[in-house]
Design a protein around this motif. Structure first.
Motif, PDB file in Angstrom:
ATOM      1  N   PRO A  67       0.684  -1.130  -0.351  1.00 45.81           N
ATOM      2  CA  PRO A  67      -0.153   0.102   0.106  1.00 45.81           C
ATOM      3  C   PRO A  67       0.894   1.102   0.287  1.00 45.81           C
ATOM      4  N   ALA A  68       0.048   2.191  -0.916  1.00 47.65           N
ATOM      5  CA  ALA A  68       1.476   3.562  -0.451  1.00 47.65           C
ATOM      6  C   ALA A  68       0.762   3.925   0.775  1.00 47.65           C
ATOM      7  N   PHE A  69       1.606   5.048   0.912  1.00 49.01           N
ATOM      8  CA  PHE A  69       1.993   5.522   3.088  1.00 49.01           C
ATOM      9  C   PHE A  69       1.882   7.479   2.575  1.00 49.01           C
ATOM     10  N   GLU A  70       1.027   8.154   2.982  1.00 46.92           N
ATOM     11  CA  GLU A  70       1.349   9.275   2.691  1.00 46.92           C
ATOM     12  C   GLU A  70      -0.154   9.364   3.323  1.00 46.92           C
ATOM     13  N   TYR A  71       0.445  10.414   3.893  1.00 47.35           N
ATOM     14  CA  TYR A  71       0.242  11.634   5.356  1.00 47.35           C
ATOM     15  C   TYR A  71       0.608  13.205   5.668  1.00 47.35           C
ATOM     16  N   THR A  72      -0.611  13.776   6.319  1.00 47.19           N
ATOM     17  CA  THR A  72      -0.408  15.162   6.494  1.00 47.19           C
ATOM     18  C   THR A  72      -0.455  15.149   7.536  1.00 47.19           C
ATOM     19  N   ASN A  73      -1.012  14.288   9.104  1.00 49.74           N
ATOM     20  CA  ASN A  73      -1.488  15.181  10.282  1.00 49.74           C
ATOM     21  C   ASN A  73      -1.341  13.323  11.008  1.00 49.74           C
ATOM     22  N   ASP A  74      -1.423  13.776  12.108  1.00 47.36           N
ATOM     23  CA  ASP A  74      -1.152  12.483  12.849  1.00 47.36           C
ATOM     24  C   ASP A  74      -2.041  11.564  12.839  1.00 47.36           C
ATOM     25  N   ILE A  75      -3.586  11.207  12.395  1.00 49.71           N
ATOM     26  CA  ILE A  75      -4.270  10.513  12.101  1.00 49.71           C
ATOM     27  C   ILE A  75      -3.945   9.937  10.972  1.00 49.71           C
ATOM     28  N   GLN A  76      -3.925  10.825   9.681  1.00 53.55           N
ATOM     29  CA  GLN A  76      -3.441   9.732   8.903  1.00 53.55           C
ATOM     30  C   GLN A  76      -2.792   8.600   8.421  1.00 53.55           C
ATOM     31  N   PHE A  77      -1.418   9.520   9.599  1.00 52.93           N
ATOM     32  CA  PHE A  77      -0.296   8.552  10.280  1.00 52.93           C
ATOM     33  C   PHE A  77      -0.571   7.184  10.689  1.00 52.93           C
ATOM     34  N   VAL A  78      -1.241   7.420  11.499  1.00 51.53           N
ATOM     35  CA  VAL A  78      -1.733   5.945  12.195  1.00 51.53           C
ATOM     36  C   VAL A  78      -2.205   5.274  11.337  1.00 51.53           C
ATOM     37  N   ASN A  79      -3.881   5.812  10.594  1.00 49.13           N
ATOM     38  CA  ASN A  79      -4.433   4.660   9.369  1.00 49.13           C
ATOM     39  C   ASN A  79      -3.297   3.900   8.266  1.00 49.13           C
ATOM     40  N   ALA A  80      -2.165   5.704   7.809  1.00 50.77           N
ATOM     41  CA  ALA A  80      -1.077   4.574   6.930  1.00 50.77           C
ATOM     42  C   ALA A  80      -0.308   3.374   7.815  1.00 50.77           C
ATOM     43  N   VAL A  81      -0.150   4.261   9.099  1.00 56.93           N
ATOM     44  CA  VAL A  81       1.019   2.837   9.331  1.00 56.93           C
ATOM     45  C   VAL A  81       0.096   1.110   9.557  1.00 56.93           C
ATOM     46  N   ARG A  82      -1.167   1.058   9.600  1.00 55.46           N
ATOM     47  CA  ARG A  82      -2.526   0.729  10.143  1.00 55.46           C
ATOM     48  C   ARG A  82      -1.813  -0.298   8.206  1.00 55.46           C
ATOM     49  N   LYS A  83      -1.990   0.382   7.384  1.00 58.25           N
ATOM     50  CA  LYS A  83      -2.654  -0.421   6.117  1.00 58.25           C
ATOM     51  C   LYS A  83      -1.504  -1.752   5.356  1.00 58.25           C
ATOM     52  N   CYS A  84      -0.365  -0.565   6.579  1.00 60.18           N
ATOM     53  CA  CYS A  84       1.385  -1.246   5.869  1.00 60.18           C
ATOM     54  C   CYS A  84       0.909  -2.546   6.957  1.00 60.18           C
TER      55      CYS A  84
END
Length: 247
Positions: free
Chosen positions: A62-79
């Motif tokens: 999956p792509a790892f894209e984020y601009t804030n803390d919540i998006q960062f959490v979701n990106a790590v979860r996808k990984c």
């Protein structure tokens, strides 16, 4: 003489019937009420089959894209989901634990090692031939560096492999196995306390657990945000009128 023989045959028959009933009882219990060990072994066999099947699918990272803390959490979860799809449940690391470790070690994805080296966990390498970064201000190799990864998800994958194979994390694996064997959900806040060798920070587990609580609290607040909806004329589906802040 005949009476003694008949008596012995009768005693022998009783023993045969007795042992047969014991075996029959054991068979019934084992078939309809299998013990924890039997169920655990069956579960492992089934999971191994589906893990091999998943490995053969060759799913895209999956792509790892984020601009804030919540998006960062979701990106790590996808990984983590991507890694877990090809990992037996007995070798998985709780998502909540990985996310919180990544947030702590990388400053929610803002550290230099996270941005330039895709390293969310401060993982080191002691091999100069492995791609790495040096600490700010250092120009020469001093026995170790911070490992670089091609992608952040590969860094997540490496962490899972590290915890599953390095001798320093045997206590983590033992605790996880006991939870799994008893059919309990893996408890991140308990398991993180077994990683005594992961960080030199004395209160490392407390810091990770603080972030776990912080994420839970934040997600609870987000779940309570009222979202107005509208009907999309193109797809004829209900969608939010506008995206809530921080999402």
């Amino acid at each position: 003489m005949i009476n003694k023989t008949l008596q012995k045959l009768e005693e022998f028959s009783k023993r045969v019937v007795f042992y047969f009933l014991i075996l029959l009882f054991a068979f019934i219990i084992g078939t309809f009420y299998p013990n924890f060990y039997t169920k655990h072994k069956i579960k492992l066999t089934v999971e191994k089959h589906y893990t091999l099947w998943a490995n053969n699918l060759g799913l895209n990272e999956p792509a790892f894209e984020y601009t804030n803390d919540i998006q960062f959490v979701n990106a790590v979860r996808k990984c983590v989901d991507w890694v877990n799809f090809e990992t037996p449940s007995t070798e998985r690391v709780p998502t909540e634990m990985i996310v919180s470790m990544a947030a702590l070690e990388s400053g929610w994805g803002t550290s230099r090692f996270a941005i330039e080296g895709n390293n969310l966990f401060g993982i080191r390498t002691y091999d100069q031939n492995v791609p790495h970064m040096l600490l700010e201000g250092r120009t020469k190799w001093r026995g170790w560096g911070v490992r670089k990864f091609k992608t952040k998800c590969q860094g997540v994958q490496f962490l899972v492999e590290l915890l599953n194979n390095h001798p320093a994390y045997e206590e983590f694996r033992d605790k996880r196995e006991s939870m799994s064997f008893l059919g309990r959900q893996l408890d991140s806040k308990v398991l993180i306390k077994t990683l005594k060798a992961y960080s030199t920070t004395p209160d490392y587990a407390e810091r990770v657990n603080y972030i776990i609580d912080k994420i839970r609290e934040q997600e609870q607040k987000v779940s309570e945000i009222p979202i107005e909806t509208k009907t999309d004329s193109k797809t004829n589906t209900v969608v939010p009128k506008e995206k809530p802040n921080n999402l």
